[in-house]
Design a protein around this motif. Structure first.
Motif, PDB file in Angstrom:
ATOM      1  N   GLU A   1       0.939  -1.250   0.050  1.00  0.00           N
ATOM      2  CA  GLU A   1       0.143   0.006  -0.076  1.00  0.00           C
ATOM      3  C   GLU A   1       0.844   1.352  -0.055  1.00  0.00           C
ATOM      4  O   GLU A   1       0.544   2.419  -0.698  1.00  0.00           O
ATOM      5  N   ALA A   2       2.050   1.216   0.532  1.00  0.00           N
ATOM      6  CA  ALA A   2       2.958   2.402   0.777  1.00  0.00           C
ATOM      7  C   ALA A   2       3.312   2.547  -0.710  1.00  0.00           C
ATOM      8  O   ALA A   2       3.599   3.895  -1.266  1.00  0.00           O
ATOM      9  N   GLY A   3       3.554   1.616  -1.468  1.00  0.00           N
ATOM     10  CA  GLY A   3       3.951   1.914  -2.799  1.00  0.00           C
ATOM     11  C   GLY A   3       2.776   2.515  -3.873  1.00  0.00           C
ATOM     12  O   GLY A   3       3.014   3.237  -4.534  1.00  0.00           O
ATOM     13  N   ILE A   4       1.775   1.902  -3.586  1.00  0.00           N
ATOM     14  CA  ILE A   4       0.454   2.426  -4.231  1.00  0.00           C
ATOM     15  C   ILE A   4       0.280   4.031  -3.806  1.00  0.00           C
ATOM     16  O   ILE A   4       0.166   4.778  -4.736  1.00  0.00           O
ATOM     17  N   ALA A   5       0.367   4.239  -2.749  1.00  0.00           N
ATOM     18  CA  ALA A   5       0.176   5.855  -2.224  1.00  0.00           C
ATOM     19  C   ALA A   5       1.229   6.538  -2.821  1.00  0.00           C
ATOM     20  O   ALA A   5       0.993   7.662  -3.286  1.00  0.00           O
ATOM     21  N   ARG A   6       2.510   6.290  -3.044  1.00  0.00           N
ATOM     22  CA  ARG A   6       3.479   6.962  -3.579  1.00  0.00           C
ATOM     23  C   ARG A   6       3.368   7.177  -5.059  1.00  0.00           C
ATOM     24  O   ARG A   6       3.546   8.157  -5.640  1.00  0.00           O
ATOM     25  N   ALA A   7       2.755   6.081  -5.750  1.00  0.00           N
ATOM     26  CA  ALA A   7       2.347   6.358  -7.204  1.00  0.00           C
ATOM     27  C   ALA A   7       1.388   7.194  -7.244  1.00  0.00           C
ATOM     28  O   ALA A   7       1.163   7.895  -8.342  1.00  0.00           O
ATOM     29  N   GLU A   8       0.143   7.010  -6.275  1.00  0.00           N
ATOM     30  CA  GLU A   8      -1.083   8.069  -6.271  1.00  0.00           C
ATOM     31  C   GLU A   8      -0.416   9.259  -6.418  1.00  0.00           C
ATOM     32  O   GLU A   8      -1.188  10.200  -7.159  1.00  0.00           O
ATOM     33  N   ALA A   9       0.407   9.849  -5.390  1.00  0.00           N
ATOM     34  CA  ALA A   9       0.898  11.080  -5.354  1.00  0.00           C
ATOM     35  C   ALA A   9       1.288  11.547  -6.741  1.00  0.00           C
ATOM     36  O   ALA A   9       1.108  12.884  -7.122  1.00  0.00           O
ATOM     37  N   GLU A  10       2.055  10.530  -7.574  1.00  0.00           N
ATOM     38  CA  GLU A  10       2.351  11.159  -8.834  1.00  0.00           C
ATOM     39  C   GLU A  10       1.638  10.932 -10.045  1.00  0.00           C
ATOM     40  O   GLU A  10       1.682  11.608 -10.986  1.00  0.00           O
ATOM     41  N   ALA A  11       0.320  10.208  -9.838  1.00  0.00           N
ATOM     42  CA  ALA A  11      -0.533   9.844 -10.958  1.00  0.00           C
ATOM     43  C   ALA A  11      -1.397  11.240 -11.031  1.00  0.00           C
ATOM     44  O   ALA A  11      -1.957  11.177 -12.290  1.00  0.00           O
ATOM     45  N   GLY A  12      -1.447  12.104 -10.216  1.00  0.00           N
ATOM     46  CA  GLY A  12      -2.103  13.211 -10.604  1.00  0.00           C
ATOM     47  C   GLY A  12      -1.819  14.074 -11.747  1.00  0.00           C
ATOM     48  O   GLY A  12      -2.615  14.664 -12.751  1.00  0.00           O
ATOM     49  N   ARG A  13      -0.497  14.227 -12.168  1.00  0.00           N
ATOM     50  CA  ARG A  13      -0.178  14.625 -13.145  1.00  0.00           C
ATOM     51  C   ARG A  13      -0.631  13.871 -14.573  1.00  0.00           C
ATOM     52  O   ARG A  13      -0.547  14.592 -15.685  1.00  0.00           O
ATOM     53  N   TYR A  14      -1.031  12.735 -14.372  1.00  0.00           N
ATOM     54  CA  TYR A  14      -1.701  12.226 -15.452  1.00  0.00           C
ATOM     55  C   TYR A  14      -3.072  12.373 -15.641  1.00  0.00           C
ATOM     56  O   TYR A  14      -4.110  11.725 -16.431  1.00  0.00           O
ATOM     57  N   ASN A  15      -3.719  12.915 -14.596  1.00  0.00           N
ATOM     58  CA  ASN A  15      -5.243  13.032 -14.446  1.00  0.00           C
ATOM     59  C   ASN A  15      -5.565  11.582 -14.151  1.00  0.00           C
ATOM     60  O   ASN A  15      -6.843  11.215 -14.624  1.00  0.00           O
ATOM     61  N   VAL A  16      -5.053  10.730 -13.259  1.00  0.00           N
ATOM     62  CA  VAL A  16      -5.482   9.435 -12.972  1.00  0.00           C
ATOM     63  C   VAL A  16      -5.703   9.486 -11.256  1.00  0.00           C
ATOM     64  O   VAL A  16      -4.910  10.016 -10.563  1.00  0.00           O
ATOM     65  N   ALA A  17      -6.742   8.839 -11.097  1.00  0.00           N
ATOM     66  CA  ALA A  17      -7.211   8.717  -9.529  1.00  0.00           C
ATOM     67  C   ALA A  17      -6.954   7.329  -9.302  1.00  0.00           C
ATOM     68  O   ALA A  17      -7.380   6.385 -10.063  1.00  0.00           O
ATOM     69  N   VAL A  18      -6.697   6.886  -8.036  1.00  0.00           N
ATOM     70  CA  VAL A  18      -6.704   5.524  -7.731  1.00  0.00           C
ATOM     71  C   VAL A  18      -7.658   5.217  -6.588  1.00  0.00           C
ATOM     72  O   VAL A  18      -7.736   6.034  -5.523  1.00  0.00           O
ATOM     73  N   ARG A  19      -8.489   4.060  -6.748  1.00  0.00           N
ATOM     74  CA  ARG A  19      -9.290   3.632  -5.774  1.00  0.00           C
ATOM     75  C   ARG A  19      -8.830   2.316  -5.338  1.00  0.00           C
ATOM     76  O   ARG A  19      -8.338   1.341  -5.965  1.00  0.00           O
ATOM     77  N   ARG A  20      -8.863   1.901  -4.045  1.00  0.00           N
ATOM     78  CA  ARG A  20      -8.530   0.519  -3.409  1.00  0.00           C
ATOM     79  C   ARG A  20     -10.090  -0.253  -3.157  1.00  0.00           C
ATOM     80  O   ARG A  20     -10.696   0.159  -2.621  1.00  0.00           O
ATOM     81  N   PHE A  21      -9.806  -1.523  -3.550  1.00  0.00           N
ATOM     82  CA  PHE A  21     -10.944  -2.474  -2.937  1.00  0.00           C
ATOM     83  C   PHE A  21     -10.112  -3.486  -2.511  1.00  0.00           C
ATOM     84  O   PHE A  21      -9.247  -4.233  -3.078  1.00  0.00           O
ATOM     85  N   CYS A  22     -10.406  -4.008  -1.238  1.00  0.00           N
ATOM     86  CA  CYS A  22      -9.821  -4.803  -0.194  1.00  0.00           C
ATOM     87  C   CYS A  22     -10.597  -6.148  -0.097  1.00  0.00           C
ATOM     88  O   CYS A  22     -11.821  -6.203   0.173  1.00  0.00           O
TER      89      CYS A  22
END
Length: 355
Positions: free
Chosen positions: A86-107
């Motif tokens: 999840e820490a890796g997902i969060a780090r990528a999510e912070a960068e994904a904004g420049r692509y106009n990409v949102a990340v949702r988690r399903f557990c």
């Protein structure tokens, strides 16, 4: 200015090299307005020479196009393996904004097949543009992946690979080879005739994860090729039930006094380690997987002989970023992004933290 692979080339430079106006180059790059076939050919030849790649990130932002990625992963608490993922997902999510990409988690509950089944049913009603999938329950991942293929939704696998699926990429270790590594770490410390106990966490509705099965296959293959004369004994253990596990293991060691090795194929070797520490069994070598807090403590204390690690944070980060680059830039990753298989010992574990 426009980007190419190695340098920054200005539109005016492209125009000069092609012998046309800046406005003509602008029309070609942004696909607007008419350009003669001769000028188009000259401009395209220059773009090819400078290895031009359009800045699709900027174009995506300008267009307002937004993307949603879903991450399908087990529930966790801090200190567990999937917390690092999840820490890796969060780090990528912070960068994904420049692509106009949102990340949702399903557990889901990684020890309950029905939990994963229910989650997939819910995801069939969701709209998303890409998926990062932890493939613990491979038998259900495969038909779901075929549904995503039919919807034209790209997906990335983490944790363990399913090569038969049309995944965009896989990020993780070779589970089979990680099993081979664990076998060598253990077997090299044992008499070839010694017995080995395999600790299995009881799953509800399933015999175990895809990755554990692949690791065990690699483990067994190494023993078969190296004249192992002992026996493998399986202990069905429970999470957070020390008394039950103690009774199971006491009986197993009573019946099989030649046990000198132990292994778990998921991140819960601390359960076996806790038992060995409580019983002061210093005669049993234990190998497990993943650098989580409780495993690390047992390794540092010398109860665990070695840990095999697979960089979960990097898996999460690279999975999200690969989908971002594919959706926005059309840049395809390598099909298999194998992570290093790291071997952690008491002597080097302190150097692994933060790296």
């Amino acid at each position: 200015m426009i980007d190419n692979e190695n340098n920054t080339v200005r539109i005016v430079d492209i125009a000069r090299m092609a012998g046309v106006s800046v406005a003509t180059v602008d029309r070609v790059i942004h696909n607007r307005g008419k350009v003669s076939e001769a000028n188009l050919a000259r401009i395209n030849e220059v773009l090819r020479q400078v290895n031009y790649r359009p800045n699709l990130i900027a174009r995506s932002l300008a267009s307002g196009r937004r993307y949603t990625l879903c991450v399908i992963m087990p529930r966790f608490v801090q200190g567990e393996y999937w917390a690092d993922f999840e820490a890796g997902i969060a780090r990528a999510e912070a960068e994904a904004g420049r692509y106009n990409v949102a990340v949702r988690r399903f557990c889901f509950d990684q020890y309950d097949r029905s939990s994963f089944e229910s989650l997939l049913a819910a995801l069939r009603r969701e709209e998303f543009d890409g998926a990062v999938i932890a493939t613990l329950f491979a038998e259900m991942v495969e038909p779901f992946a075929r549904e995503l293929d039919g919807r034209g939704v790209p997906y990335v696998f983490v944790d363990s690979d399913i090569p038969a699926c049309n995944r965009l990429a896989y990020f993780g270790t070779s589970s089979f080879d990680a099993g081979v590594v664990a076998a060598r770490l253990l077997f090299d410390r044992l008499d070839p005739g010694a017995d080995i106990v395999v600790g299995n966490i009881v799953h509800r509705g399933d015999a175990g994860s895809n990755q554990c099965r692949n690791r065990e296959e690699g483990f067994r293959s190494y023993l078969d090729r190296h004249a192992f004369r002992g026996r493998l004994h399986y202990a069905a253990l429970r999470l957070d039930d020390e008394n039950y596990n103690g009774c199971v293991l006491d009986e197993l060691f009573r019946r099989s006094p030649s046990i000198a090795g132990a292994v778990t194929f998921n991140s819960t070797c601390y359960i076996l380690a806790g038992y060995l520490a409580a019983r002061r069994r210093t005669d049993v070598r234990l190998v497990g997987y993943d650098v989580i807090r409780r495993n690390e403590e047992m390794l540092s204390a010398g109860v665990v002989t070695a840990l095999v690690a697979q960089r979960p944070e990097a898996q999460g980060y690279r999975g999200v970023m690969a989908l971002c680059e594919w959706l926005v830039e059309g840049r395809a990753p390598a099909k298999v992004g194998n992570m290093p298989i790291d071997i952690l010992l008491k002597e080097n574990i302190r150097y692994y933290e933060g790296n």
